[in-house]
Design an enzyme around this catalytic site. Structure first.
Site, PDB file in Angstrom:
ATOM      1  N   CYS A  52      -8.023   6.665   3.149  1.00 49.20           N
ATOM      2  CA  CYS A  52      -8.980   7.544   1.870  1.00 49.20           C
ATOM      3  C   CYS A  52     -10.295   8.001   2.519  1.00 49.20           C
ATOM      4  CB  CYS A  52      -9.304   6.294   0.860  1.00 49.20           C
ATOM      5  SG  CYS A  52     -10.154   7.322  -0.418  1.00 49.20           S
ATOM      6  N   CYS A  56     -16.650   4.178  -0.226  1.00 45.23           N
ATOM      7  CA  CYS A  56     -17.137   3.188  -0.953  1.00 45.23           C
ATOM      8  C   CYS A  56     -17.081   1.952  -0.051  1.00 45.23           C
ATOM      9  CB  CYS A  56     -16.028   2.989  -2.084  1.00 45.23           C
ATOM     10  SG  CYS A  56     -15.365   4.551  -2.892  1.00 45.23           S
ATOM     11  N   CYS A  59     -14.721  -0.927  -0.189  1.00 47.96           N
ATOM     12  CA  CYS A  59     -13.189  -0.702  -0.348  1.00 47.96           C
ATOM     13  C   CYS A  59     -12.396  -0.834   0.966  1.00 47.96           C
ATOM     14  CB  CYS A  59     -13.000   0.476  -0.782  1.00 47.96           C
ATOM     15  SG  CYS A  59     -11.213   0.984  -1.133  1.00 47.96           S
ATOM     16  N   CYS A  96      -0.094  -0.385 -13.693  1.00 46.61           N
ATOM     17  CA  CYS A  96      -1.027   0.516 -13.162  1.00 46.61           C
ATOM     18  C   CYS A  96      -0.650   0.937 -11.612  1.00 46.61           C
ATOM     19  CB  CYS A  96      -2.418   0.014 -13.461  1.00 46.61           C
ATOM     20  SG  CYS A  96      -3.739   0.898 -12.669  1.00 46.61           S
ATOM     21  N   CYS A 128      -0.341   3.527 -16.612  1.00 48.70           N
ATOM     22  CA  CYS A 128      -1.795   3.543 -16.189  1.00 48.70           C
ATOM     23  C   CYS A 128      -1.704   4.099 -14.778  1.00 48.70           C
ATOM     24  CB  CYS A 128      -2.544   2.416 -16.194  1.00 48.70           C
ATOM     25  SG  CYS A 128      -4.221   2.338 -15.674  1.00 48.70           S
ATOM     26  N   CYS A 188      -9.669   3.588 -19.224  1.00 44.58           N
ATOM     27  CA  CYS A 188     -10.186   2.234 -18.560  1.00 44.58           C
ATOM     28  C   CYS A 188     -11.134   2.180 -17.611  1.00 44.58           C
ATOM     29  CB  CYS A 188      -8.738   1.784 -17.946  1.00 44.58           C
ATOM     30  SG  CYS A 188      -9.064   0.215 -17.049  1.00 44.58           S
ATOM     31  N   ARG A 260     -11.048  -7.019 -19.081  1.00 43.40           N
ATOM     32  CA  ARG A 260      -9.900  -7.485 -18.316  1.00 43.40           C
ATOM     33  C   ARG A 260     -10.973  -8.348 -17.072  1.00 43.40           C
ATOM     34  NH1 ARG A 260      -7.668  -2.949 -16.912  1.00 43.40           N
ATOM     35  NH2 ARG A 260      -6.575  -3.487 -18.684  1.00 43.40           N
TER      36      ARG A 260
HETATM   37  N1  SAM Z   1      -9.355   5.888  -5.239  1.00 46.33           N
HETATM   38  C1  SAM Z   1      -9.382   5.747  -6.718  1.00 46.33           C
HETATM   39  C2  SAM Z   1     -10.772   5.330  -7.375  1.00 46.33           C
HETATM   40  O1  SAM Z   1     -11.533   5.033  -6.205  1.00 46.33           O
HETATM   41  O2  SAM Z   1     -10.937   5.775  -8.325  1.00 46.33           O
HETATM   42  C3  SAM Z   1      -8.461   4.675  -7.262  1.00 46.33           C
HETATM   43  C4  SAM Z   1      -8.186   3.413  -6.428  1.00 46.33           C
HETATM   44  S1  SAM Z   1      -9.772   2.118  -6.461  1.00 46.33           S
HETATM   45  C5  SAM Z   1      -9.042   1.147  -4.952  1.00 46.33           C
HETATM   46  C6  SAM Z   1      -9.898   1.589  -7.952  1.00 46.33           C
HETATM   47  C7  SAM Z   1     -11.012   0.524  -8.072  1.00 46.33           C
HETATM   48  O3  SAM Z   1     -10.831  -0.557  -7.209  1.00 46.33           O
HETATM   49  C8  SAM Z   1     -12.323   0.839  -7.564  1.00 46.33           C
HETATM   50  O4  SAM Z   1     -13.079   1.803  -8.315  1.00 46.33           O
HETATM   51  C9  SAM Z   1     -13.009  -0.527  -7.457  1.00 46.33           C
HETATM   52  O5  SAM Z   1     -13.679  -0.823  -8.799  1.00 46.33           O
HETATM   53  C10 SAM Z   1     -12.041  -1.446  -7.251  1.00 46.33           C
HETATM   54  N2  SAM Z   1     -11.940  -2.093  -5.840  1.00 46.33           N
HETATM   55  C11 SAM Z   1     -11.641  -1.625  -4.826  1.00 46.33           C
HETATM   56  N3  SAM Z   1     -11.773  -2.622  -3.862  1.00 46.33           N
HETATM   57  C12 SAM Z   1     -12.449  -3.515  -4.585  1.00 46.33           C
HETATM   58  C13 SAM Z   1     -12.783  -4.930  -3.915  1.00 46.33           C
HETATM   59  N4  SAM Z   1     -12.824  -4.967  -2.556  1.00 46.33           N
HETATM   60  N5  SAM Z   1     -13.154  -5.997  -4.782  1.00 46.33           N
HETATM   61  C14 SAM Z   1     -13.392  -5.632  -5.992  1.00 46.33           C
HETATM   62  N6  SAM Z   1     -12.832  -4.177  -6.444  1.00 46.33           N
HETATM   63  C15 SAM Z   1     -12.451  -3.596  -5.800  1.00 46.33           C
HETATM   64  C1  DTB Z   2      -9.829  -2.456 -11.375  1.00 45.89           C
HETATM   65  O1  DTB Z   2     -10.887  -2.391 -11.865  1.00 45.89           O
HETATM   66  N1  DTB Z   2      -9.598  -3.343 -10.591  1.00 45.89           N
HETATM   67  C2  DTB Z   2      -8.321  -3.206  -9.928  1.00 45.89           C
HETATM   68  C3  DTB Z   2      -7.690  -1.708 -10.697  1.00 45.89           C
HETATM   69  N2  DTB Z   2      -8.978  -1.571 -11.519  1.00 45.89           N
HETATM   70  C4  DTB Z   2      -7.061  -0.499  -9.983  1.00 45.89           C
HETATM   71  C5  DTB Z   2      -8.298  -2.747  -8.268  1.00 45.89           C
HETATM   72  C6  DTB Z   2      -8.964  -4.232  -7.638  1.00 45.89           C
HETATM   73  C7  DTB Z   2      -8.783  -4.125  -6.109  1.00 45.89           C
HETATM   74  C8  DTB Z   2      -9.154  -5.020  -5.185  1.00 45.89           C
HETATM   75  C9  DTB Z   2      -8.926  -4.681  -3.876  1.00 45.89           C
HETATM   76  C10 DTB Z   2      -7.722  -4.673  -3.328  1.00 45.89           C
HETATM   77  O2  DTB Z   2      -6.684  -5.390  -3.788  1.00 45.89           O
HETATM   78  O3  DTB Z   2      -7.530  -3.642  -2.527  1.00 45.89           O
HETATM   79 FE1  SF4 Z   3     -11.021   5.555  -1.780  1.00 49.26          FE
HETATM   80 FE2  SF4 Z   3     -11.108   3.060  -1.766  1.00 49.26          FE
HETATM   81 FE3  SF4 Z   3     -13.173   4.581  -2.960  1.00 49.26          FE
HETATM   82 FE4  SF4 Z   3     -10.918   4.573  -4.180  1.00 49.26          FE
HETATM   83  S1  SF4 Z   3     -12.346   2.880  -4.058  1.00 49.26           S
HETATM   84  S2  SF4 Z   3     -11.976   6.532  -3.591  1.00 49.26           S
HETATM   85  S3  SF4 Z   3      -9.419   4.231  -2.596  1.00 49.26           S
HETATM   86  S4  SF4 Z   3     -12.424   4.221  -0.745  1.00 49.26           S
END
Ligand code: SAM
Ligand code: DTB
Ligand code: SF4
Length: 322
Positions: A52, A56, A59, A96, A128, A188, A260
């Protein structure tokens, strides 16, 4: 009884209520609006993983950090259907699909995702997606394909947002939420705690969510899953009391929402999770993987549902066709 005019002071007062009283108040509101025995069971599937362009800080899928996540191009519709059938058979009612995209582009991959949405909704699952930013037209197309809900988290307060993500703005997030809402897709949106934010940031995020023109139908509360290679790899685990404060406050100020208990359950005991349900959580992600990180397995969750006398909520319970 549903209010969209909460003040920061009111939310701060609720958030800072002595913990046992806060749990009691959350539990009371929960019982007025929901059946406390029912917990929604959702399954996540990462349909496009890693690589990506965003930054973030939490992430593992951001291309710029060196994590163990392997990049995987968009899955095929058939493979996704197979996973959705498995999820349904294991008792999930919401499915989802997540993609590590900054935003949706109008290309073949989007057409493929529309095919996935059609397929999964034909199984009777609430479909979702979480695909990053969306335009109004893209939201309309997803709705036509049968999308039920869209996940797009605010993650934290507007003030702290720039410390976590620099490649997009808070306003971008709010604009996408508006596009989703206007397309009559269920919203959501929630966030993450444990990223080094202050209590004020948690309260600020809840304030933004609870003063939207309409509350999100679902509010995920995630505890940071610290992943090696990300800037937040060394963040300390948040105490369960902080998770409970977030959940109970969300429950009290957005009483109709599904709250959730999302990422972070692997580091919680059954008793800690029970307190979260007591405080007002009524939804979880099931299955041994979230998007890329571990989650409790089916055996553990089945035992938890049995011990706590919880039952999975049926699909489309609140659906009023638009
Ligand atoms: N790329 C899209 C976005 O950022 O909206 C969708 C996927 S993104 C992985 C969805 C959500 O996962 C993020 O907004 C964040 O709240 C959650 N998330 C990602 N990495 C995480 C982590 N290490 N711990 C907890 N939540 C996480
Ligand atoms: C949300 O609030 N939590 C989920 C879902 N929406 C997409 C994602 C959590 C991701 C946790 C880190 C991972 O497994 O990569
Ligand atoms: Fe990309 Fe992760 Fe940020 Fe979603 S949360 S935009 S997958 S870097």
């Amino acid at each position: 009884m549903i209010r969209n005019d909460w003040s920061r002071e009111e939310i701060a007062r609720i958030y800072n209520t002595p913990i046992l009283e806060l749990i009691y108040n959350g539990a009371t509101v929960h019982r007025q609006f929901h059946n406390p025995k029912e917990v929604q069971v959702c399954t996540l599937l990462s349909v496009k993983t890693g690589g990506c362009p965003e930054d973030c800080a939490y992430c593992p899928q951001a291309a710029r950090y060196h994590t163990d996540v392997k990049v995987h191009k968009l899955m095929e519709v058939d493979e996704v259907m197979h996973k959705a059938i498995e999820a349904k058979e294991s008792g999930s009612t919401r499915f989802c699909m997540g993609a590590a995209w900054r935003e949706v582009r109008d290309n073949k991959d989007f057409d493929k995702v529309l095919g996935m949405v059609k397929g999964v909704s034909s199984l009777g699952l609430e479909v979702c997606c979480t695909l990053g930013m969306l335009t109004h037209e893209q939201a309309e197309k997803l709705k036509e394909a049968g999308l039920y809900a869209y996940n797009h988290n605010l993650d934290t307060s507007e003030e702290f947002y720039g410390d976590i993500i620099s490649t997009r703005t808070y306003k971008d997030r709010l604009d996408t939420l508006e596009n989703v809402r206007n397309a009559k897709i269920s919203v959501c949106s929630g966030g993450i705690i444990g990223m080094g934010e202050k209590e004020d940031d948690r309260i600020g995020m809840l304030l933004t969510l609870a003063t939207l023109p309409e509350h999100p139908e679902s509010v995920p509360v995630n505890a940071l899953v610290p992943v090696e290679g990300t800037p937040l790899e060394d963040q300390e685990k948040v105490s369960v009391w902080e998770m409970i404060r977030m959940i109970a406050t969300a429950r009290i100020i957005m009483p109709k929402a599904m709250v959730r208990l999302s990422a972070g359950r692997v580091r919680m005991t059954l008793e800690e999770q029970a307190l979260c349900f007591m405080a007002g959580a009524n939804s979880i992600f099931a299955g041994d993987k979230l998007l890329t990180t571990p989650n409790p397995n089916a055996v553990q969750d089945t035992a938890m549902f049995q011990i706590l006398n919880l039952k999975p909520r049926q699909a489309y319970k609140d659906h009023h066709s638009n």
